[in-house]
Design an enzyme around this catalytic site. Structure first.
Site, PDB file in Angstrom:
ATOM      1  N   GLU A 164       0.877   3.813   1.900  1.00  0.00           N
ATOM      2  CA  GLU A 164       1.363   4.177   3.232  1.00  0.00           C
ATOM      3  C   GLU A 164       2.557   3.320   3.654  1.00  0.00           C
ATOM      4  OE1 GLU A 164      -3.238   4.368   3.524  1.00  0.00           O
ATOM      5  OE2 GLU A 164      -1.738   3.278   2.371  1.00  0.00           O
ATOM      6  N   CYS A 184      -2.228  -0.612   7.537  1.00  0.00           N
ATOM      7  CA  CYS A 184      -1.397   0.593   7.469  1.00  0.00           C
ATOM      8  C   CYS A 184      -1.449   1.368   8.779  1.00  0.00           C
ATOM      9  CB  CYS A 184      -1.829   1.462   6.296  1.00  0.00           C
ATOM     10  SG  CYS A 184      -1.502   0.679   4.698  1.00  0.00           S
ATOM     11  N   HIS A 204       0.846  -1.194   0.000  1.00  0.00           N
ATOM     12  CA  HIS A 204       0.000   0.000   0.000  1.00  0.00           C
ATOM     13  C   HIS A 204       0.883   1.247   0.000  1.00  0.00           C
ATOM     14  CE1 HIS A 204      -3.781  -2.041   1.896  1.00  0.00           C
ATOM     15  NE2 HIS A 204      -3.301  -2.718   0.874  1.00  0.00           N
ATOM     16  N   CYS A 248      -5.966   1.861   5.908  1.00  0.00           N
ATOM     17  CA  CYS A 248      -6.622   0.628   6.336  1.00  0.00           C
ATOM     18  C   CYS A 248      -6.052   0.188   7.692  1.00  0.00           C
ATOM     19  CB  CYS A 248      -6.418  -0.466   5.290  1.00  0.00           C
ATOM     20  SG  CYS A 248      -4.718  -1.116   5.225  1.00  0.00           S
TER      21      CYS A 248
END
Length: 147
Positions: free
Chosen positions: A58, A89, A56, A86
């Site tokens: 992040e 993260c 992701h 999410c």
């Protein structure tokens, strides 16, 4: 003189990263990490390219910023990300001890706030910065996938 380095300024940089993700066929989430008004990490989702569910924006940003700083803690740093992080993260952001998270659009189904995931107690959160632009990009992406 007015400071040009506003939350909107840095969110626009994150949105540029989200656009790059969109063009690559990735879910269009972009992120930048800033310290002292300087971008030290600039990333976007890479889950498809890397065939890695943890890639992701992040997560990529945390790793890049930690490498730049030379340490695992991101105290004094701000993450600007186009979509609410999410649970995964948020957990990584907790351990990084990042000082501030600024995000654009909410993720009502998978976002850390909806799931009740805790951040580090000293982490400040600001939501809704350029949320409409971030949401529009997500809607455009998923509409293009359904054709």
């Amino acid at each position: 003189m007015e400071n040009p380095f506003t939350d909107e300024y840095f969110m626009k940089k994150a949105l540029q990263e989200a656009e790059i993700a969109f063009e690559k066929g990735e879910i269009p989430v972009g992120a930048v990490i800033v310290i002292d008004n300087k971008i030290i990490a600039r990333t976007h989702n890479l889950t498809e390219l890397l065939n890695d569910v943890t890639a992701h924006a992040e997560m990529q940003a945390i790793t890049s910023a930690a490498n730049f700083i030379g340490g695992k803690y991101l105290k004094g740093c701000t993450l600007f990300v186009t979509l609410e992080p999410c649970q995964m993260c948020a957990g990584a952001l907790y351990w990084s001890q990042i000082s501030k998270i600024v995000f654009g659009a909410r993720d009502e189904q998978r976002g850390f706030m909806s799931l009740g995931t805790q951040l580090h107690p000293k982490t400040e959160v600001k939501q809704g910065v350029l949320a409409e632009q971030a949401s529009e990009l997500m809607i455009k992406f998923f509409a293009s996938r359904r054709k």
